[in-house]
Scaffold this motif. Structure first.
Motif, PDB file in Angstrom:
ATOM      1  N   CYS A  25      36.754  48.133  24.461  1.00  0.00           N
ATOM      2  CA  CYS A  25      37.060  48.991  25.597  1.00  0.00           C
ATOM      3  C   CYS A  25      37.695  50.132  25.000  1.00  0.00           C
ATOM      4  O   CYS A  25      37.865  50.390  23.642  1.00  0.00           O
ATOM      5  N   SER A  71      40.858  44.513  27.050  1.00  0.00           N
ATOM      6  CA  SER A  71      41.137  45.616  27.894  1.00  0.00           C
ATOM      7  C   SER A  71      42.238  46.664  27.431  1.00  0.00           C
ATOM      8  O   SER A  71      43.126  46.241  26.609  1.00  0.00           O
ATOM      9  N   THR A 124      42.235  41.992  31.829  1.00  0.00           N
ATOM     10  CA  THR A 124      42.361  43.331  32.191  1.00  0.00           C
ATOM     11  C   THR A 124      43.910  43.700  32.317  1.00  0.00           C
ATOM     12  O   THR A 124      44.779  42.978  32.603  1.00  0.00           O
ATOM     13  N   CYS A 169      39.421  42.701  36.861  1.00  0.00           N
ATOM     14  CA  CYS A 169      39.720  44.155  36.764  1.00  0.00           C
ATOM     15  C   CYS A 169      40.800  44.162  37.765  1.00  0.00           C
ATOM     16  O   CYS A 169      40.815  43.625  38.910  1.00  0.00           O
ATOM     17  N   GLU A 171      43.212  47.581  39.186  1.00  0.00           N
ATOM     18  CA  GLU A 171      43.738  49.062  39.172  1.00  0.00           C
ATOM     19  C   GLU A 171      44.592  49.484  40.246  1.00  0.00           C
ATOM     20  O   GLU A 171      44.328  49.006  41.402  1.00  0.00           O
ATOM     21  N   TRP A 218      32.966  43.040  38.334  1.00  0.00           N
ATOM     22  CA  TRP A 218      33.386  43.483  36.824  1.00  0.00           C
ATOM     23  C   TRP A 218      34.265  44.518  37.138  1.00  0.00           C
ATOM     24  O   TRP A 218      35.192  44.465  36.064  1.00  0.00           O
ATOM     25  N   GLN A 219      34.356  45.370  37.984  1.00  0.00           N
ATOM     26  CA  GLN A 219      35.171  46.455  37.682  1.00  0.00           C
ATOM     27  C   GLN A 219      35.457  47.319  39.218  1.00  0.00           C
ATOM     28  O   GLN A 219      34.803  47.382  40.252  1.00  0.00           O
ATOM     29  N   ARG A 221      37.102  50.995  40.674  1.00  0.00           N
ATOM     30  CA  ARG A 221      37.640  52.426  40.138  1.00  0.00           C
ATOM     31  C   ARG A 221      38.012  53.119  41.344  1.00  0.00           C
ATOM     32  O   ARG A 221      36.946  53.338  42.312  1.00  0.00           O
ATOM     33  N   SER A 281      30.961  48.817  33.589  1.00  0.00           N
ATOM     34  CA  SER A 281      31.916  49.779  33.565  1.00  0.00           C
ATOM     35  C   SER A 281      31.521  51.018  34.573  1.00  0.00           C
ATOM     36  O   SER A 281      30.204  51.266  34.538  1.00  0.00           O
TER      37      SER A 281
END
Length: 312
Positions: A25, A71, A124, A169, A171, A218-219, A221, A281
């Motif tokens: 990462c 992470s 994460t 993940c 955020e 997976w992610q 954003r 990613s």
């Protein structure tokens, strides 16, 4: 590490650097725009910071964890978030550690399981709530579905919950504001959006969940230009673009007269399948709205443009 430049609609490889240990990462979150130092976590538990102009020797290195660094996130750099530049790492060894690149060898904070507690694999980590020089939070997600919110100002566990599936993940929609929303993605295609403005003593934060992908997400954003739009990247090689809609009122009083949060809803704006392999990613451009880059298990790096975001 490979550095690419987009020229005439094509990604050109500018530089390639090979290191002895596989890299898991990386983040630019704790560097200045002038230096552009990248911090990486590797399979051996090392945290390294590299100057990409002279990447032979790291400018900072520390044995951060006993096992793989899963992470990493940074804050206080790139003009995002008040206070000192800091890096947070989460590892298979069950610990979450916060590092100040100006301080050698020892972390400024170490969140580890109590004695006797089972060590869970931390998958994460993310910074948030960095809206002044004192306040800062770290959110961590674990393989058993635990989500923990650590308050770095008080050095305390502020909140925890379990979403019943491994957390891939987490955020915050913005790192540098009073906590607003948090998205957590998980195995088996589900994600949760928590409204972080109102915390109830027993009910915690209000949330809404959506089963979007047929496999692991997976992610996630968030769009830098609009915090209510975010992209999820899935195990079936697809991207989903979402918009969060706030409720008419974000909080209400419960039967005891205590404020409790009210969750909004999420709407799917668009989706696309890019590969038969997972997209692992993703990153948005802070300068050009809609420009993003993603990489997948098919060994491909893709630069994409998302249009009409201003009318979403």
């Amino acid at each position: 590490m490979q550095i690419y430049e987009v020229q005439h609609g094509e990604a050109q490889l500018v530089k390639e650097v090979e290191k002895p240990k596989p890299i898991k990462c990386g983040t630019f979150g704790a560097t200045s725009l002038q230096q552009r130092h990248i911090a990486t976590g590797d399979f051996d538990g090392n945290l390294n910071i590299w100057n990409l102009e002279m990447p032979e020797v790291p400018v900072y290195t520390v044995k951060a964890h006993k096992e793989i660094v899963n992470s990493i996130d940074g804050v206080g750099g790139l003009g995002i978030g008040d206070g000192a530049p800091e890096i947070v790492t989460g590892s298979r060894d069950g610990t979450v550690k916060v590092w100040d690149p100006r301080q050698k060898d020892s972390p400024v904070a170490n969140m580890e399981p109590m004695e006797g507690e089972t060590k869970r694999d931390c998958w994460t980590v993310a910074f948030g709530h960095a809206f002044n020089d004192q306040d800062r939070c770290v959110c961590a997600g674990y393989d058993n579905g635990d989500i923990k919110l650590f308050d770095l100002r008080n050095m305390s566990l502020r909140w925890e919950t379990n979403i019943k599936n491994g957390v891939c993940c987490v955020e915050f929609d913005r790192k540098d504001i009073n906590m607003n929303k948090l998205v957590a993605t998980s195995l088996e295609g589900k994600f949760h959006v928590f409204d972080m403005r109102t915390q109830h003593l027993t009910k915690g934060f209000a949330s809404v969940s959506e089963k979007a992908h047929k496999s692991t997400i997976w992610q996630v954003r968030h769009l830098p230009q609009n915090r209510d739009i975010f992209m999820t990247a899935g195990g079936a090689g697809n991207l989903h673009l979402w918009k969060y809609e706030y409720p008419a009122q974000r909080s209400k009083k419960d039967s005891d007269g205590v404020e409790v949060g009210v969750a909004g809803s999420v709407n799917l704006l668009q989706n696309v399948t890019l590969s038969t392999q997972p997209i692992a990613s993703l990153d948005w451009s802070p300068d050009k709205q809609g420009l993003c880059v993603c990489s997948g298990f098919d060994q491909s790096v893709r630069v994409l443009i998302v249009t009409k975001l201003n009318v979403a």
